[in-house]
Motif scaffolding. Structure first.
Motif, PDB file in Angstrom:
ATOM      1  N   ASP A  52       0.840  -1.213   0.000  1.00 12.15           N
ATOM      2  CA  ASP A  52       0.000   0.000   0.000  1.00 12.15           C
ATOM      3  C   ASP A  52       0.866   1.252   0.000  1.00 12.15           C
ATOM      4  OD1 ASP A  52      -2.237  -1.597   0.078  1.00 12.15           O
ATOM      5  OD2 ASP A  52      -2.726  -1.202   2.183  1.00 12.15           O
ATOM      6  N   ASN A  53       1.949   1.226   0.773  1.00 11.69           N
ATOM      7  CA  ASN A  53       2.856   2.379   0.814  1.00 11.69           C
ATOM      8  C   ASN A  53       3.497   2.589  -0.556  1.00 11.69           C
ATOM      9  OD1 ASN A  53       4.319   4.539   2.007  1.00 11.69           O
ATOM     10  ND2 ASN A  53       6.061   3.200   2.417  1.00 11.69           N
ATOM     11  N   ASN A  54       3.904   1.508  -1.215  1.00  8.47           N
ATOM     12  CA  ASN A  54       4.529   1.629  -2.545  1.00  8.47           C
ATOM     13  C   ASN A  54       3.557   2.170  -3.590  1.00  8.47           C
ATOM     14  OD1 ASN A  54       7.244   0.891  -2.136  1.00  8.47           O
ATOM     15  ND2 ASN A  54       6.662  -1.259  -1.948  1.00  8.47           N
ATOM     16  N   VAL A  55       2.319   1.715  -3.543  1.00 10.76           N
ATOM     17  CA  VAL A  55       1.291   2.207  -4.483  1.00 10.76           C
ATOM     18  C   VAL A  55       1.080   3.707  -4.253  1.00 10.76           C
ATOM     19  CG1 VAL A  55      -1.184   2.071  -5.039  1.00 10.76           C
ATOM     20  CG2 VAL A  55       0.157  -0.028  -4.805  1.00 10.76           C
ATOM     21  N   PHE A  56       1.053   4.091  -2.985  1.00 13.66           N
ATOM     22  CA  PHE A  56       0.906   5.503  -2.597  1.00 13.66           C
ATOM     23  C   PHE A  56       2.100   6.330  -3.109  1.00 13.66           C
ATOM     24  CE2 PHE A  56       2.214   8.614   0.715  1.00 13.66           C
ATOM     25  CZ  PHE A  56       1.149   9.491   0.660  1.00 13.66           C
ATOM     26  N   LEU A  57       3.330   5.846  -2.913  1.00 13.38           N
ATOM     27  CA  LEU A  57       4.521   6.575  -3.380  1.00 13.38           C
ATOM     28  C   LEU A  57       4.518   6.721  -4.901  1.00 13.38           C
ATOM     29  CD1 LEU A  57       7.270   4.969  -1.064  1.00 13.38           C
ATOM     30  CD2 LEU A  57       6.205   7.218  -0.804  1.00 13.38           C
ATOM     31  N   ASP A  58       4.116   5.661  -5.623  1.00 10.87           N
ATOM     32  CA  ASP A  58       4.022   5.735  -7.093  1.00 10.87           C
ATOM     33  C   ASP A  58       3.046   6.832  -7.531  1.00 10.87           C
ATOM     34  OD1 ASP A  58       5.829   3.684  -7.528  1.00 10.87           O
ATOM     35  OD2 ASP A  58       4.300   2.136  -7.846  1.00 10.87           O
ATOM     36  N   LEU A  59       1.872   6.857  -6.887  1.00 11.81           N
ATOM     37  CA  LEU A  59       0.844   7.850  -7.224  1.00 11.81           C
ATOM     38  C   LEU A  59       1.387   9.267  -7.016  1.00 11.81           C
ATOM     39  CD1 LEU A  59      -2.172   8.652  -7.808  1.00 11.81           C
ATOM     40  CD2 LEU A  59      -2.526   8.536  -5.332  1.00 11.81           C
ATOM     41  N   PHE A  64       3.423  14.648  -8.719  1.00 11.96           N
ATOM     42  CA  PHE A  64       4.371  15.764  -8.653  1.00 11.96           C
ATOM     43  C   PHE A  64       5.269  15.857  -9.895  1.00 11.96           C
ATOM     44  CE2 PHE A  64       3.259  15.761  -4.095  1.00 11.96           C
ATOM     45  CZ  PHE A  64       2.992  17.117  -3.946  1.00 11.96           C
ATOM     46  N   ALA A  65       5.206  14.853 -10.756  1.00 11.54           N
ATOM     47  CA  ALA A  65       5.942  14.935 -12.027  1.00 11.54           C
ATOM     48  C   ALA A  65       5.179  15.777 -13.065  1.00 11.54           C
ATOM     49  CB  ALA A  65       6.186  13.529 -12.574  1.00 11.54           C
ATOM     50  N   GLN A  66       3.958  16.186 -12.740  1.00  6.60           N
ATOM     51  CA  GLN A  66       3.169  17.024 -13.662  1.00  6.60           C
ATOM     52  C   GLN A  66       3.790  18.424 -13.786  1.00  6.60           C
ATOM     53  OE1 GLN A  66      -1.423  16.386 -13.285  1.00  6.60           O
ATOM     54  NE2 GLN A  66      -0.584  16.504 -11.214  1.00  6.60           N
ATOM     55  N   PRO A  67       3.467  19.140 -14.874  1.00  2.76           N
ATOM     56  CA  PRO A  67       3.957  20.524 -15.003  1.00  2.76           C
ATOM     57  C   PRO A  67       3.375  21.416 -13.898  1.00  2.76           C
ATOM     58  CG  PRO A  67       2.848  19.785 -17.028  1.00  2.76           C
ATOM     59  CD  PRO A  67       2.680  18.708 -16.016  1.00  2.76           C
ATOM     60  N   GLU A  68       4.090  22.488 -13.594  1.00  6.73           N
ATOM     61  CA  GLU A  68       3.671  23.376 -12.503  1.00  6.73           C
ATOM     62  C   GLU A  68       2.274  23.960 -12.727  1.00  6.73           C
ATOM     63  OE1 GLU A  68       5.207  27.532 -10.665  1.00  6.73           O
ATOM     64  OE2 GLU A  68       6.713  25.939 -10.720  1.00  6.73           O
ATOM     65  N   GLU A  69       1.923  24.242 -13.998  1.00  9.75           N
ATOM     66  CA  GLU A  69       0.593  24.815 -14.277  1.00  9.75           C
ATOM     67  C   GLU A  69      -0.520  23.867 -13.821  1.00  9.75           C
ATOM     68  OE1 GLU A  69       2.446  24.155 -17.900  1.00  9.75           O
ATOM     69  OE2 GLU A  69       3.690  24.908 -16.244  1.00  9.75           O
TER      70      GLU A  69
END
Length: 378
Positions: A52-59, A64-69
């Protein structure tokens, strides 16, 4: 020194045995003693799933890899950033200008001090706050601290978001509430003293994110030396080391290392617990930095998962007392705190003139005061 020096508390003992049994009594006392002596402990809970922690970290890496906009759409500055996203270079470490905190740093041996934060630069970390609270059956005086959640806009992330956040958040919340019960018993209080006080608290699943491509230089401060403003903070395993904590009784910096396998969580005391205990339990100081171990983990991750974002996510949950709760030291704990106020369990020598006053106030006012110090609320 390593996190192995922190006491390990076994939640299974508390959950699987009669509350009055010797095993439970001893484990609860060990939990409260750990909080008094260190302000922190490692918690073993068999219910916690590493998957569950790994699935959460992946999400969260994907988010946060999305563009700032895209991220900016989820900002709620008008609510003191208490739901949704906080972007990097927004939150300031309170200790950079807080005199009692600077005095704590000055009393540490130079080799045990945190990285220098006196320039008072905001932290280069992002954060997301996801409420895990029960709506109070009364009109709260603090609506901004109890605002509804923000769900990200991106369709692929939105579809995964709520179930994953709720599942991992519930694991963390259950663990920290059970520990709060253990601590109450260990302190000689009714088991539900703290959980009743926090029943309607604005609890937050609060992952932070640091871009390890952008901030990859050794000794970069990701989160400057500080304490947490809430009651108890609980952390799951991060993929990248870098969290240092200071044990109250030793003045030593401890790099946090979880046991390599197993269902462990790190718990730290926050300012609300310090206030309620009259200083018997002190909020734990900590920082997050880029160190050699962080950079080694980065290289390993690049080789093993070349297509994944290089973002350090902290798997963090802030457990709060209810905003409308009257925060004042509990008399039996206040008496113990005064009896225990010996130099040996403080960070270095203490000037009597620096004694903290724990003025009675609503929890919501305490939170608002702290948010102003860290530049999240005007």
């Amino acid at each position: 020194m390593s996190a192995a020096t922190l006491p390990v508390i076994d939640l299974d003992v508390f959950l699987d045995n009669d509350r009055s049994s010797d095993a439970v009594v001893q484990e609860c006392r060990k939990a409260s003693d750990a909080l008094i002596t260190y302000g922190a402990l490692l918690l073993h809970d068999s219910r916690v799933s590493e998957e569950d922690n790994n699935v959460f970290l992946d999400l969260l890496e994907d988010y946060f890899a999305q563009p700032e906009e895209a991220l900016k759409q989820d900002e709620r500055p008008e609510l003191g950033y208490q739901v949704g996203v906080t972007l990097e270079n927004t939150e300031k470490p309170k200790c950079a200008v807080d005199e009692p905190c600077l005095n704590v740093i000055a009393r540490l041996e130079p080799s045990e001090r945190p990285l220098d934060i006196t320039a008072h630069s905001p932290d280069p970390k992002c954060r997301f706050f996801w409420k895990m609270s029960e709506r109070p059956p009364y009109e709260t005086q603090f609506p901004a601290l109890n605002a509804p959640n923000v769900v990200p806009q991106d369709e692929a992330i939105k579809a995964r978001w709520t179930p994953i956040m709720e599942k991992w958040g519930k694991s963390m919340k259950d663990a920290v509430e059970n520990l709060a019960e253990m601590a109450a018993l260990g302190l000689g209080l009714p088991v539900d003293t703290f959980t009743n006080a926090g029943k309607y608290g604005p609890h937050l699943l609060a992952p932070t994110a640091s871009d390890l491509v952008k901030y990859s230089k050794e000794d970069t401060i990701l989160a400057g030396f500080h304490t947490d403003l809430n009651f108890l903070t609980i952390h799951g395993r991060s993929r990248y080391p870098g969290l240092n904590i200071w044990a109250r009784n030793t003045g030593k910096r401890i790099p946090v290392r979880f046991p390599p396998t197993g269902r462990y969580l790190l718990v730290q005391a926050g300012k609300q617990l310090e206030h309620l205990s009259g200083g018997l339990i002190k909020a734990g100081f900590h920082e997050v930095v880029v160190n050699k171990a962080t950079l080694e983990a980065v290289e390993k991750h690049k080789a093993t998962f070349p297509d994944r974002p290089l973002i350090r996510i902290s798997s963090t949950f802030f457990w709060h007392l209810s905003s409308d709760y009257d925060l004042a030291p509990l008399p039996p704990l206040k008496e113990r705190a005064q009896a225990l106020r010996a130099d040996i369990i403080n960070l270095g020598k203490v000037d009597p003139a620096e004694e903290t006053q724990y003025t009675p106030m609503k929890v919501g006012h305490q939170v608002q005061n702290e948010l102003k110090h860290i530049a999240l609320m005007a």
